[in-house]
Design a protein around this motif. Structure first.
Motif, mmCIF file in Angstrom:
data_model
loop_
_atom_site.group_PDB
_atom_site.id
_atom_site.type_symbol
_atom_site.label_atom_id
_atom_site.label_comp_id
_atom_site.label_asym_id
_atom_site.label_seq_id
_atom_site.Cartn_x
_atom_site.Cartn_y
_atom_site.Cartn_z
ATOM 1 N N VAL A 1 0.831 -1.198 0.000
ATOM 2 C CA VAL A 1 0.000 0.000 0.000
ATOM 3 C C VAL A 1 0.871 1.256 0.000
ATOM 4 N N MET A 2 1.976 1.237 0.768
ATOM 5 C CA MET A 2 2.762 2.441 0.969
ATOM 6 C C MET A 2 3.727 2.728 -0.174
ATOM 7 N N THR A 3 4.141 1.713 -0.914
ATOM 8 C CA THR A 3 5.169 1.873 -1.926
ATOM 9 C C THR A 3 4.656 2.675 -3.127
ATOM 10 N N GLU A 4 5.540 3.529 -3.667
ATOM 11 C CA GLU A 4 5.243 4.172 -4.949
ATOM 12 C C GLU A 4 5.591 3.173 -6.040
ATOM 13 N N ILE A 5 4.611 2.823 -6.837
ATOM 14 C CA ILE A 5 4.762 1.764 -7.835
ATOM 15 C C ILE A 5 5.026 2.400 -9.190
ATOM 16 N N GLU A 6 6.057 1.905 -9.890
ATOM 17 C CA GLU A 6 6.366 2.441 -11.216
ATOM 18 C C GLU A 6 6.081 1.395 -12.283
ATOM 19 N N LEU A 7 5.336 1.798 -13.313
ATOM 20 C CA LEU A 7 5.082 0.970 -14.483
ATOM 21 C C LEU A 7 5.903 1.512 -15.642
ATOM 22 N N MET A 8 6.373 0.620 -16.519
ATOM 23 C CA MET A 8 7.199 1.035 -17.640
ATOM 24 C C MET A 8 6.822 0.243 -18.887
ATOM 25 N N LYS A 9 6.822 0.943 -20.010
ATOM 26 C CA LYS A 9 6.665 0.281 -21.314
ATOM 27 C C LYS A 9 7.240 1.204 -22.379
ATOM 28 N N GLY A 10 8.305 0.783 -23.008
ATOM 29 C CA GLY A 10 8.938 1.617 -24.015
ATOM 30 C C GLY A 10 9.365 2.950 -23.429
ATOM 31 N N ALA A 11 8.899 4.038 -24.063
ATOM 32 C CA ALA A 11 9.257 5.394 -23.625
ATOM 33 C C ALA A 11 8.383 5.903 -22.493
ATOM 34 N N LEU A 12 7.415 5.094 -22.055
ATOM 35 C CA LEU A 12 6.452 5.524 -21.039
ATOM 36 C C LEU A 12 6.884 5.122 -19.634
ATOM 37 N N ARG A 13 6.679 6.036 -18.695
ATOM 38 C CA ARG A 13 6.855 5.774 -17.277
ATOM 39 C C ARG A 13 5.640 6.331 -16.545
ATOM 40 N N LEU A 14 5.021 5.507 -15.714
ATOM 41 C CA LEU A 14 3.860 5.933 -14.936
ATOM 42 C C LEU A 14 4.038 5.439 -13.513
ATOM 43 N N ALA A 15 3.928 6.344 -12.534
ATOM 44 C CA ALA A 15 4.077 5.983 -11.123
ATOM 45 C C ALA A 15 2.779 6.255 -10.386
ATOM 46 N N VAL A 16 2.497 5.405 -9.404
ATOM 47 C CA VAL A 16 1.267 5.485 -8.606
ATOM 48 C C VAL A 16 1.618 5.278 -7.148
ATOM 49 N N ARG A 17 0.981 6.012 -6.266
ATOM 50 C CA ARG A 17 1.154 5.808 -4.821
ATOM 51 C C ARG A 17 -0.202 5.419 -4.231
ATOM 52 N N PRO A 18 -0.440 4.141 -3.964
ATOM 53 C CA PRO A 18 -1.738 3.704 -3.447
ATOM 54 C C PRO A 18 -2.155 4.399 -2.162
ATOM 55 N N SER A 19 -1.191 4.661 -1.251
ATOM 56 C CA SER A 19 -1.541 5.265 0.034
ATOM 57 C C SER A 19 -1.951 6.718 -0.092
ATOM 58 N N LEU A 20 -1.601 7.375 -1.203
ATOM 59 C CA LEU A 20 -1.924 8.782 -1.414
ATOM 60 C C LEU A 20 -3.143 8.879 -2.329
ATOM 61 N N GLY A 21 -4.271 8.377 -1.856
ATOM 62 C CA GLY A 21 -5.501 8.437 -2.640
ATOM 63 C C GLY A 21 -5.442 7.670 -3.933
ATOM 64 N N GLY A 22 -4.521 6.705 -4.034
ATOM 65 C CA GLY A 22 -4.373 5.950 -5.281
ATOM 66 C C GLY A 22 -3.898 6.824 -6.428
ATOM 67 N N ALA A 23 -3.238 7.946 -6.128
ATOM 68 C CA ALA A 23 -2.925 8.955 -7.130
ATOM 69 C C ALA A 23 -1.807 8.529 -8.071
ATOM 70 N N ILE A 24 -1.916 8.990 -9.324
ATOM 71 C CA ILE A 24 -0.805 8.915 -10.264
ATOM 72 C C ILE A 24 0.171 10.021 -9.884
ATOM 73 N N THR A 25 1.391 9.659 -9.591
ATOM 74 C CA THR A 25 2.376 10.629 -9.125
ATOM 75 C C THR A 25 3.339 11.075 -10.215
ATOM 76 N N ARG A 26 3.335 10.360 -11.354
ATOM 77 C CA ARG A 26 4.175 10.795 -12.463
ATOM 78 C C ARG A 26 3.729 10.101 -13.744
ATOM 79 N N LEU A 27 3.733 10.846 -14.838
ATOM 80 C CA LEU A 27 3.561 10.276 -16.178
ATOM 81 C C LEU A 27 4.546 10.988 -17.081
ATOM 82 N N SER A 28 5.506 10.214 -17.615
ATOM 83 C CA SER A 28 6.504 10.807 -18.502
ATOM 84 C C SER A 28 6.582 10.010 -19.798
ATOM 85 N N PHE A 29 6.978 10.713 -20.861
ATOM 86 C CA PHE A 29 7.103 10.137 -22.196
ATOM 87 C C PHE A 29 8.425 10.616 -22.780
ATOM 88 N N ASP A 30 9.304 9.673 -23.087
ATOM 89 C CA ASP A 30 10.648 10.030 -23.548
ATOM 90 C C ASP A 30 11.357 10.945 -22.552
#
Length: 304
Positions: free
Chosen positions: A7-36
């Motif tokens: 629950v507490m960990t910031e989770i990072e997803l990756m695919k190609g040039a995409l990076r998306l991070a989520v923090r479940p404990s912070l309202g399930g919020a997306i904390t970062r979305l980057s492209f290249d």
């Protein structure tokens, strides 16, 4: 990893040039979305405020509720505000609660939140519901899906949406089409529905500028397009038809961000005489509301 760590960990997803991070404990919020390597959403500042993250879920309603109360099937329900920055209830419940991780892969994530209207929680929302958020990276971008199920014995009103904060970067361009817009009163609540004035009309792509918007557009048709010519990046947001309202928030440019929020209903729809006419859904016991949004990303010629 135990459940508390998941629950507490910031989770990072990756695919190609995409990076998306989520923090479940912070309202399930997306904390970062980057492209290249280019941030498209406002990166989370590391604080304990979900309003400083990049995007959060709006459930079971979007925006404000006038007078902190609403009526449903002959009963009047009061709601307390969960945000010290706002005197009225705003954005529902899910953004203020920790979410659980149901599934996790290298490029996908499923989160859940369960609300039970017991004790003080009934002041936040008086009905029981289960909420699920699916996030999937693809070769083209991101697919988001929300499902809210009424697990109460009574029917309940429901609405859904997302609240992304996009970075302005340089000469940011915006385009979307809508049939009408709500003008606000002094409390920032919708007071009058009007045709979209020329100064707020983004049907043709144009520089975002500073239109001083914090308004709900009605009857969105087609995609929302955002271009950052200086970064050489274009974003195309394709909400499903049920997300036919669009809240656009443009604070002063020096704040560095703006919001374009696909939602199912008008601001304060719960407080209006006929909520269903303004986009709220009535879910019977066991019924679910499901919505999706696709975000496609692409490189464009970089402005000199």
């Amino acid at each position: 990893m135990n459940e508390a760590q998941r629950v507490m960990t910031e989770i990072e997803l990756m695919k190609g040039a995409l990076r998306l991070a989520v923090r479940p404990s912070l309202g399930g919020a997306i904390t970062r979305l980057s492209f290249d390597g280019i941030d498209l959403l406002r990166p989370w500042d590391g604080s304990d405020s979900v309003r400083r993250a990049g995007c959060f879920v709006l459930a079971p309603f979007s925006n404000r509720v006038a007078d902190g109360a609403f009526e449903h099937e002959g009963c009047r329900y009061s709601l307390r505000s969960l945000s010290p920055e706002h005197s009225l209830p705003i954005h529902g419940v899910a953004w203020k609660r920790a979410w659980q991780v149901l599934e996790q892969g290298s490029d996908s994530l499923v989160l859940s939140y369960s609300h039970r209207a017991v004790g003080e929680a009934a002041q936040d929302w008086p009905f029981d519901f289960d909420l699920e958020h699916r996030l999937q990276l693809t070769d083209e971008g991101v697919i988001l899906r929300l499902s809210l199920r009424n697990v109460d014995r009574r029917s309940m009103p429901a609405g859904l949406g997302w609240h992304p904060y996009f970075l302005r970067h340089d000469a940011c361009e915006l385009s979307f089409s809508a049939r009408a817009v709500w003008e606000n009163d002094a409390r920032n609540l919708p007071a009058r529905r009007t045709p979209v004035p020329a100064s707020w009309d983004f049907a043709t792509p144009r520089s975002l500028g500073e239109p001083a918007l914090d308004n709900c557009f009605v009857g969105r048709e087609g995609p929302v397009s955002i271009r950052w010519p200086g970064q050489g990046v274009a974003l195309r947001m394709e909400p499903e038809a049920a997300l036919d309202h669009l809240v656009v928030f443009t604070p002063p440019a020096d704040m560095g961000f703006f919001a374009v929020e696909p939602v199912t209903h008008a601001n304060n729809a719960l407080g209006m005489d006929n909520p269903d006419a303004h986009g709220m859904r009535t879910l019977g016991a066991g019924e679910a509301l499901q919505v999706g949004c696709r975000i496609n990303l692409a490189r464009i010629p970089k402005a000199p």
